[in-house]
Each structure stands twice: as structure tokens, then as C-alpha cells.
Design a protein around this motif. Structure first.
Motif, PDB file in Angstrom:
ATOM      1  N   LEU A 133       9.372  -9.149 -41.539  1.00 59.01           N
ATOM      2  CA  LEU A 133       9.670  -9.044 -40.114  1.00 59.01           C
ATOM      3  C   LEU A 133      10.948  -9.816 -39.835  1.00 59.01           C
ATOM      4  O   LEU A 133      11.079 -10.970 -40.235  1.00 59.01           O
ATOM      5  N   CYS A 134      11.873  -9.179 -39.136  1.00 58.11           N
ATOM      6  CA  CYS A 134      13.175  -9.785 -38.870  1.00 58.11           C
ATOM      7  C   CYS A 134      13.244 -10.256 -37.427  1.00 58.11           C
ATOM      8  O   CYS A 134      13.114  -9.468 -36.489  1.00 58.11           O
ATOM      9  N   TYR A 135      13.439 -11.570 -37.238  1.00 57.25           N
ATOM     10  CA  TYR A 135      13.613 -12.165 -35.915  1.00 57.25           C
ATOM     11  C   TYR A 135      15.112 -12.364 -35.688  1.00 57.25           C
ATOM     12  O   TYR A 135      15.741 -13.181 -36.353  1.00 57.25           O
ATOM     13  N   LYS A 136      15.660 -11.606 -34.738  1.00 61.83           N
ATOM     14  CA  LYS A 136      17.104 -11.552 -34.571  1.00 61.83           C
ATOM     15  C   LYS A 136      17.587 -12.543 -33.521  1.00 61.83           C
ATOM     16  O   LYS A 136      16.936 -12.752 -32.491  1.00 61.83           O
ATOM     17  N   SER A 137      18.764 -13.112 -33.781  1.00 57.80           N
ATOM     18  CA  SER A 137      19.342 -14.083 -32.863  1.00 57.80           C
ATOM     19  C   SER A 137      19.750 -13.441 -31.542  1.00 57.80           C
ATOM     20  O   SER A 137      19.780 -14.102 -30.504  1.00 57.80           O
ATOM     21  N   GLU A 138      20.042 -12.149 -31.563  1.00 59.43           N
ATOM     22  CA  GLU A 138      20.503 -11.481 -30.349  1.00 59.43           C
ATOM     23  C   GLU A 138      19.397 -11.316 -29.316  1.00 59.43           C
ATOM     24  O   GLU A 138      19.669 -11.005 -28.154  1.00 59.43           O
ATOM     25  N   THR A 139      18.144 -11.539 -29.710  1.00 59.02           N
ATOM     26  CA  THR A 139      17.040 -11.431 -28.757  1.00 59.02           C
ATOM     27  C   THR A 139      17.209 -12.404 -27.599  1.00 59.02           C
ATOM     28  O   THR A 139      16.924 -12.086 -26.449  1.00 59.02           O
ATOM     29  N   LEU A 140      17.679 -13.612 -27.905  1.00 53.46           N
ATOM     30  CA  LEU A 140      17.901 -14.618 -26.863  1.00 53.46           C
ATOM     31  C   LEU A 140      19.383 -14.737 -26.518  1.00 53.46           C
ATOM     32  O   LEU A 140      19.846 -15.785 -26.075  1.00 53.46           O
ATOM     33  N   GLY A 141      20.122 -13.666 -26.728  1.00 52.16           N
ATOM     34  CA  GLY A 141      21.490 -13.607 -26.252  1.00 52.16           C
ATOM     35  C   GLY A 141      22.544 -14.161 -27.176  1.00 52.16           C
ATOM     36  O   GLY A 141      23.692 -14.317 -26.767  1.00 52.16           O
ATOM     37  N   GLN A 142      22.196 -14.467 -28.442  1.00 48.44           N
ATOM     38  CA  GLN A 142      23.167 -15.008 -29.383  1.00 48.44           C
ATOM     39  C   GLN A 142      23.380 -14.001 -30.507  1.00 48.44           C
ATOM     40  O   GLN A 142      22.453 -13.681 -31.241  1.00 48.44           O
ATOM     41  N   VAL A 143      24.592 -13.510 -30.636  1.00 50.11           N
ATOM     42  CA  VAL A 143      24.898 -12.508 -31.663  1.00 50.11           C
ATOM     43  C   VAL A 143      25.015 -13.195 -33.019  1.00 50.11           C
ATOM     44  O   VAL A 143      25.655 -14.243 -33.146  1.00 50.11           O
ATOM     45  N   SER A 144      24.381 -12.616 -34.030  1.00 49.07           N
ATOM     46  CA  SER A 144      24.450 -13.175 -35.373  1.00 49.07           C
ATOM     47  C   SER A 144      25.875 -13.092 -35.901  1.00 49.07           C
ATOM     48  O   SER A 144      26.518 -12.053 -35.843  1.00 49.07           O
ATOM     49  N   MET A 145      26.374 -14.224 -36.429  1.00 49.63           N
ATOM     50  CA  MET A 145      27.742 -14.305 -36.928  1.00 49.63           C
ATOM     51  C   MET A 145      27.821 -14.156 -38.450  1.00 49.63           C
ATOM     52  O   MET A 145      28.869 -14.321 -39.030  1.00 49.63           O
ATOM     53  N   THR A 146      26.711 -13.871 -39.092  1.00 48.91           N
ATOM     54  CA  THR A 146      26.693 -13.766 -40.537  1.00 48.91           C
ATOM     55  C   THR A 146      25.676 -12.717 -40.964  1.00 48.91           C
ATOM     56  O   THR A 146      24.710 -12.441 -40.234  1.00 48.91           O
ATOM     57  N   GLN A 147      25.891 -12.118 -42.123  1.00 50.74           N
ATOM     58  CA  GLN A 147      24.933 -11.183 -42.686  1.00 50.74           C
ATOM     59  C   GLN A 147      23.849 -11.886 -43.493  1.00 50.74           C
ATOM     60  O   GLN A 147      22.887 -11.260 -43.913  1.00 50.74           O
TER      61      GLN A 147
END
Length: 327
Positions: free
Chosen positions: A292-306
Motif C-alpha cells: 500500500l502506497c501512502y503518498k505525500s500529495e495527499t496532504l498537499g506535499q508533492v513528492s520530490m523523489t522517486q
């Protein structure tokens, strides 16, 4: 013509000289380890592709992965050959020059050309990542808020963990401490994301999640209270986003600032937002185990790394740090 004359003519013959490699060219590296060992039929004959960075005065080449990581070992240029990339049927396919044919279990490269996996592993990963209509029950202690966003991994993904460069950058942001533990390894060829086979056990004192994040940041577990405080502080500073997704009373009633309080999906998503890094958790989803992937963009922060942080939650209440997937 005598044998001596024939030998002389043979030595004077003109041979084809390969085109020299220029800086920035993509190359393949001959797998000398396979040639010197028995029982290595399924290993790659050629590794890569890599970027040819430069060549030293001693005739050895410095290589760099497509992700920008410079390999620590230098290689003789005789072990390198040019990597050819040509379009096939409307998409780009990475093609190895036809000097040696690979076996029927050919390896396939990722879209970026930096990952090499076997077909058997890919098929196993696809079976593990089949979609399930049941709603995930990630942990008994986690909230069932419908607004929380996480994604099951796609049919085929690769294990791309955080590295030393990521540690150096994020450790100062979260806990203002220098890295003191062991470095994370750098993978030249990324393995398929499958069931975890190697984990770093965390102490089961209610702080296991924060210890696992601390392991990712510092290579040790002992700064988990600093990590907990940093996450709680971020949640307080961004209370509007927390209220939007988890209700107005969560911060007041969670008691997350107390040592030994188990983390929930709120803290997982907050961690992803602080670090601008997605968090993958091997956990129960419906009737089976999945990533399960918990993404940073959920709380408004775009992931800066892969790169991702990988955790294991087999029991539903305890987290361990994943260091390698699959066999």
C-alpha cells in the motif's frame, strides 16, 4: 607460402576498430562475475545501461547510473560496449547489440532503462499486485476515514529505497541531527517490488513506526522521540489539512505526543508530507497481503523523489523496516 609468411600476414591484417566512446554515451558493462563462476546461466551477460562519465589516465572508465549515482568501482573500457536504443512498434525499447544472445528468460528493462528484472519475478509481482475489491484493513488501530488516500501498487513496480544522499538531506530537516548509523546500500539494478525477504526488526514498545522512520533517516532507532516530536509539530502547524481529512478532534484526542502511543495512518501520511517521500507498507488488503502506497500529495506535499520508504506491517499493529524484497 610458408607457415611463417601466413602467420606474418595474419598479424598484419586490418581489423575493425570500434567507434570510441564519448562522454555521456550510454554503455553496457560485461558481467565478468558470471563468466568466472559456475551455475550463473540465468544471470545477465551485460549489465546496465550506464552513462559513460569519464576515463582516467590509466584507461579505466567511471560509470554513472541513469539516476545520477556514480559507481564506486571503475572498470576497464574493454568491458564496455555501446548501448543502442531504437523505437519498436510505437514505443521505445532498449536493445542490446547482438553480440551474444540472451537466454529465453530474457530480462526486460524498465521505462527508464535503469532497472533489470527477470520475467519470473515480474509475473510473481503481478500476481501479488492484483486489484482486490475489498476495502483494506491496514491496521486495527487505524482510523477508517474515507478521505484518506493511498494506492495499491501497480502491476509491476521496483524496489527503490532511500539512499545516503536522501538521508543526509532529510535527517537535517526532520530532527536536526547528523546521520550516525550505517549507510543504506545503493542498488545498481533495482529488484522487483515483491514480498519482503529482509527486514530490520523494530522494538515493540509502541514506538515501532517512529523507530522505523528513524532507521530510514539515521540508520539507527535511538532518535525515535525526535522523529515523533517532528511529526506532531508538523501536524499542529498544518492542523487545517489534518482537520480536513481526519476531523476536528483528532489532534486533541490522539495523544500522539505521548511516548509509546502507536502511530496511525494520519502519522504515516504526515511523515510522507514532511519528507516529500512516498511510504510503501506491506500490509493486509482484503484477504491478501499487498503493498500500500501512502503518498505525500495527499496532504498537499508533492513528492520530490522517486525513492520510497518501505515498511512491513504483517500483524496489523507492528512495523518493521524493509531492507530487501523478494528472494
Amino acid at each position: 607460402m610458408t607457415q611463417v609468411e601466413l602467420c606474418s600476414q595474419f598479424k598484419k591484417r586490418r581489423t575493425h576498430s570500434p567507434r570510441p566512446l564519448e562522454v555521456g554515451a550510454q554503455v553496457l558493462l560485461f558481467n565478468a562475475r558470471k563468466a568466472s563462476r559456475k551455475g550463473s546461466k540465468l544471470q545477465q551477460t551485460w549489465l546496465g545501461p550506464y552513462t559513460f562519465k569519464n576515463i582516467t589516465d590509466h584507461g579505466v572508465a567511471v560509470l554513472q547510473t541513469l539516476n545520477g549515482v556514480i559507481l564506486g568501482q571503475k572498470y576497464n573500457v574493454k568491458l564496455l560496449k555501446r548501448f543502442i536504443e531504437r523505437p519498436v512498434e510505437g514505443h521505445t525499447e532498449h536493445v542490446i547489440p547482438t553480440q551474444q544472445e540472451e537466454s529465453s528468460k530474457a530480462v526486460s528493462c524498465s521505462e527508464a532503462g535503469a532497472t533489470v528484472v527477470c520475467e519470473d519475478q515480474a509475473s510473481n509481482a503481478e500476481e501479488m499486485s492484483d486489484t482486490d475489491e475489498d476495502q483494506p484493513s491496514h491496521a486495527d488501530h487505524m482510523s477508517d476515514t474515507d478521505s484518506v488516500k493511498y494506492n495499491k501498487t501497480s502491476a509491476l513496480q521496483y524496489f527503490n529505497p532511500v539512499d545516503h544522499e536522501w538521508q543526509t538531506e532529510k535527517a537535517k530537516v526532520v530532527a536536526k541531527r547528523p546521520r550516525s548509523g550505517k549507510k543504506h546500500p545503493t542498488f545498481v539494478c533495482l529488484p522487483v517490488l515483491a514480498k519482503p525477504s529482509k527486514i530490520e526488526p523494530m522494538r515493540g514498545d509502541g514506538n515501532c513506526y517512529f523507530r522505523a522512520i528513524n532507521q530510514a533517516l539515521f540508520g539507527v532507532q535511538k532518535y525515535h522521540l525526535s522523529v515523533r516530536n517532528a511529526i506532531v509539530t508538523w501536524m499542529v502547524e498544518h492542523h487545517e489539512q489534518i482537520k480536513k481529512h481526519f476531523g476536528e478532534s483528532y489532534l486533541e484526542n490522539s495523544g500522539m505526543d505521548i511516548d509509546g502511543k502507536c502511530a496511525t495512518e494520519v502519522e504515516i501520511l504526515s511523515t510522507a508530507a514532511i519528507l516529500n517521500t512516498n511510504i510503501q507498507i506491506w500490509s493486509k488488503s482484503g484477504s491478501s497481503m499487498k503493498w500500500l502506497c501512502y503518498k505525500s500529495e495527499t496532504l498537499g506535499q508533492v513528492s520530490m523523489t522517486q525513492k520510497c520508504i518501505y515498511l512491513c506491517n504483517n500483524s496489523g499493529v507492528h512495523f518493521d523496516y524493509v531492507t530487501y524484497p523478494g528472494q
